[in-house]
Design a protein around this motif. Structure first.
Motif, mmCIF file in Angstrom:
data_model
loop_
_atom_site.group_PDB
_atom_site.id
_atom_site.type_symbol
_atom_site.label_atom_id
_atom_site.label_comp_id
_atom_site.label_asym_id
_atom_site.label_seq_id
_atom_site.Cartn_x
_atom_site.Cartn_y
_atom_site.Cartn_z
ATOM 1 N N ALA A 1 -76.918 -80.821 -67.592
ATOM 2 C CA ALA A 1 -77.493 -79.945 -66.610
ATOM 3 C C ALA A 1 -77.941 -81.088 -65.374
ATOM 4 N N GLN A 2 -78.117 -82.199 -65.622
ATOM 5 C CA GLN A 2 -78.778 -83.225 -64.594
ATOM 6 C C GLN A 2 -77.237 -84.300 -64.307
ATOM 7 N N SER A 3 -76.993 -84.483 -63.227
ATOM 8 C CA SER A 3 -75.893 -85.302 -63.031
ATOM 9 C C SER A 3 -76.199 -86.348 -61.877
ATOM 10 N N LYS A 4 -75.065 -87.768 -62.086
ATOM 11 C CA LYS A 4 -75.305 -88.481 -61.021
ATOM 12 C C LYS A 4 -73.931 -88.614 -60.368
ATOM 13 N N PRO A 5 -73.725 -89.264 -59.277
ATOM 14 C CA PRO A 5 -72.453 -89.099 -58.490
ATOM 15 C C PRO A 5 -71.494 -89.809 -59.440
ATOM 16 N N VAL A 6 -71.699 -90.709 -60.033
ATOM 17 C CA VAL A 6 -70.706 -91.451 -60.811
ATOM 18 C C VAL A 6 -69.958 -90.599 -62.144
ATOM 19 N N TYR A 7 -70.782 -89.683 -62.522
ATOM 20 C CA TYR A 7 -70.435 -88.616 -63.370
ATOM 21 C C TYR A 7 -69.341 -87.654 -62.907
ATOM 22 N N LEU A 8 -69.642 -87.127 -61.578
ATOM 23 C CA LEU A 8 -68.858 -86.333 -60.975
ATOM 24 C C LEU A 8 -67.183 -87.098 -60.563
ATOM 25 N N HIS A 9 -67.616 -88.237 -60.178
ATOM 26 C CA HIS A 9 -66.305 -89.086 -60.025
ATOM 27 C C HIS A 9 -65.474 -89.313 -61.217
ATOM 28 N N GLN A 10 -66.272 -89.674 -62.346
ATOM 29 C CA GLN A 10 -65.452 -89.723 -63.699
ATOM 30 C C GLN A 10 -64.748 -88.390 -63.957
ATOM 31 N N GLY B 1 -74.354 -80.686 -47.897
ATOM 32 C CA GLY B 1 -74.797 -80.872 -49.519
ATOM 33 C C GLY B 1 -75.926 -81.744 -49.491
ATOM 34 N N ASP B 2 -76.537 -81.846 -50.785
ATOM 35 C CA ASP B 2 -77.667 -82.624 -51.239
ATOM 36 C C ASP B 2 -77.075 -84.125 -51.389
ATOM 37 N N ASP B 3 -78.048 -84.957 -51.772
ATOM 38 C CA ASP B 3 -77.677 -86.401 -52.054
ATOM 39 C C ASP B 3 -76.625 -86.504 -53.103
ATOM 40 N N LEU B 4 -76.710 -85.632 -54.127
ATOM 41 C CA LEU B 4 -75.474 -85.742 -55.184
ATOM 42 C C LEU B 4 -74.305 -85.450 -54.665
ATOM 43 N N ARG B 5 -74.317 -84.409 -53.741
ATOM 44 C CA ARG B 5 -72.873 -83.955 -53.138
ATOM 45 C C ARG B 5 -72.295 -84.927 -52.134
ATOM 46 N N LYS B 6 -73.073 -85.412 -51.523
ATOM 47 C CA LYS B 6 -72.793 -86.674 -50.345
ATOM 48 C C LYS B 6 -72.199 -87.729 -51.022
ATOM 49 N N GLU B 7 -73.098 -88.282 -51.925
ATOM 50 C CA GLU B 7 -72.603 -89.509 -52.625
ATOM 51 C C GLU B 7 -71.454 -89.277 -53.463
ATOM 52 N N ALA B 8 -71.138 -88.264 -54.101
ATOM 53 C CA ALA B 8 -70.099 -87.835 -54.859
ATOM 54 C C ALA B 8 -68.901 -87.656 -53.836
ATOM 55 N N TYR B 9 -68.990 -87.122 -52.908
ATOM 56 C CA TYR B 9 -67.909 -87.065 -51.967
ATOM 57 C C TYR B 9 -67.432 -88.172 -51.523
ATOM 58 N N GLY B 10 -68.329 -89.165 -51.237
ATOM 59 C CA GLY B 10 -68.081 -90.803 -50.913
ATOM 60 C C GLY B 10 -66.966 -91.296 -51.857
ATOM 61 N N LEU B 11 -67.500 -91.091 -53.111
ATOM 62 C CA LEU B 11 -66.817 -91.853 -54.302
ATOM 63 C C LEU B 11 -65.367 -91.120 -54.471
ATOM 64 N N LEU B 12 -65.240 -89.843 -54.466
ATOM 65 C CA LEU B 12 -64.079 -89.218 -54.489
ATOM 66 C C LEU B 12 -63.067 -89.122 -53.256
ATOM 67 N N SER B 13 -63.604 -89.238 -52.129
ATOM 68 C CA SER B 13 -62.561 -89.628 -51.191
ATOM 69 C C SER B 13 -62.002 -90.890 -50.912
ATOM 70 N N GLN B 14 -62.635 -91.905 -51.819
ATOM 71 C CA GLN B 14 -62.128 -93.443 -51.816
ATOM 72 C C GLN B 14 -61.219 -93.615 -53.190
ATOM 73 N N GLU B 15 -61.405 -92.480 -53.902
ATOM 74 C CA GLU B 15 -60.662 -92.889 -55.056
ATOM 75 C C GLU B 15 -59.093 -92.612 -55.139
ATOM 76 N N ARG B 16 -58.219 -93.661 -55.041
ATOM 77 C CA ARG B 16 -56.912 -93.607 -54.764
ATOM 78 C C ARG B 16 -55.915 -92.906 -55.851
ATOM 79 N N LYS B 17 -56.510 -92.636 -56.983
ATOM 80 C CA LYS B 17 -55.701 -92.295 -58.147
ATOM 81 C C LYS B 17 -55.860 -90.646 -58.113
ATOM 82 N N ILE B 18 -56.580 -90.000 -57.507
ATOM 83 C CA ILE B 18 -56.490 -88.762 -57.284
ATOM 84 C C ILE B 18 -56.285 -87.981 -55.719
ATOM 85 N N HIS B 19 -55.779 -86.848 -55.905
ATOM 86 C CA HIS B 19 -55.749 -86.086 -54.573
ATOM 87 C C HIS B 19 -56.974 -85.230 -54.168
#
Length: 333
Positions: free
Chosen positions: A146-155, A187-205
């Motif tokens: 129910a509660q998540s961190k940006p790293v969870y969404l990245h994983q 978005g909120d801080d969770l979404r903004k930080e997750a966006y940053g992690l996902l956009s920098q991850e080269r293993k995904i599209h």
């Protein structure tokens, strides 16, 4: 042989629907063995398969109203818990249950075990779309956390990406982040930080943000979100789809002669539409981030839903999906 441990007593229609699904799967797949955990006297009433099925007697059942953690810890001989222990001990390759969702997530985490390098496992259902060229998408997480961190969404994105590639055979899955706007600044801080992690991850599209109104259009193969939002979205989609079909049926039945004639002419197309949105064909929701395949079938699962969930477990084992995920996070460590 692929060995699948099944909680025969879990679900609204257990053990009848569960065993009926097993009967069909045994006939269809020659490379599987099924272990049915539960009350032998009830299971044998419905079991017609003569080969590659073993019944393991258990004396307890985790009910829908049981508190998940307490039930898993104290009901040591419950069908779900014993099946999970068999997977952990290497006696089976995958776990399937239509029982208490929270208890299965707990058993996956505490018994089967969290994969090294994973912060929190997530629950991943497959949802049909209205786009024939992109007929389904993965939602991750749909309620494990129910509660998540940006790293969870990245994983979650990395885990779902491997599932999509190995099981759904999509070479370059399009991954989107569920948000309240498509702009990167939304978005909120969770979404903004997750966006940053996902956009920098080269293993995904990563293709950016997606709004809830576009989920069924087939714009993404994987949609990432936190468990609270994902669970709300999943139940909203399920409820809306059922409501629309019910309203359509009522309207056609209550209409005049012209309406009923039109319904008769559209019968084939309406059946096709219902078939495309039949969630029993999608298998179950997978708990990704644990050491072996753990699949949650819907509580109201019928025999077809169980059959397709068994097929899903078989495909995960054949594709070595968990091994690929484990290797990816070992490299990251």
């Amino acid at each position: 042989m692929i060995r699948i441990a099944i909680d025969a007593m879990g679900g609204d229609h257990a053990p009848q629907a569960v065993v009926a699904g097993v009967n069909q799967a045994i006939d269809s797949f020659m490379d599987i063995e099924i272990q049915l955990y539960g009350d032998p006297s009830q299971i044998k009433k419905y079991l017609t398969a003569q080969e590659r099925v073993e019944i393991i007697a258990t004396s307890q059942v985790i009910e829908g109203e049981d508190e998940p953690v307490k039930a898993v810890r104290h009901k040591k001989n419950a069908s779900m818990v014993v099946a999970a222990r068999a997977v952990k001990d290497g006696q089976a390759d995958a776990l399937l249950s239509a029982g208490n969702t929270g208890a299965l997530l707990t058993a996956g985490l505490l018994v089967v075990g969290r994969m090294k390098g994973i912060e929190r496992p997530g629950l991943m259902p497959i949802i049909p779309t209205i786009n024939p060229e992109s007929p389904q998408f993965i939602l991750m997480d749909a309620g494990a956390n129910a509660q998540s961190k940006p790293v969870y969404l990245h994983q979650y994105a990395i885990l779902a990406n491997h599932y999509c590639q190995t099981v759904l055979q999509i070479e370059k899955p399009r991954i989107a982040l569920l948000n309240n706007g498509t702009e990167m600044s939304k978005g909120d801080d969770l979404r903004k930080e997750a966006y940053g992690l996902l956009s920098q991850e080269r293993k995904i599209h990563f293709i950016g943000n997606i709004e809830a109104k576009d989920l069924l259009n087939g714009q993404a193969d994987i949609v990432i979100t936190d468990g609270f939002t994902g669970n709300a979205v999943l139940k909203t989609l399920e409820g809306t789809a059922k409501g629309i079909f019910k309203l359509l049926k009522q309207t056609l039945k209550a209409g005049n002669f012209k309406t009923k004639l039109g319904a008769l002419l559209l019968k084939g197309q309406l059946k096709k539409m219902a078939y495309n949105f039949d969630d029993t064909r999608q298998g179950g929701a997978v708990l990704l981030g644990v050491n072996h395949p753990v699949i949650k079938a819907h509580g109201s699962a019928n025999d077809q839903a169980i059959y397709h969930a068994i097929e899903q477990a078989r495909m995960m084992v054949l594709a070595r999906t968990i091994d690929r995920m484990r290797h990816a996070f070992q490299q990251a460590d």
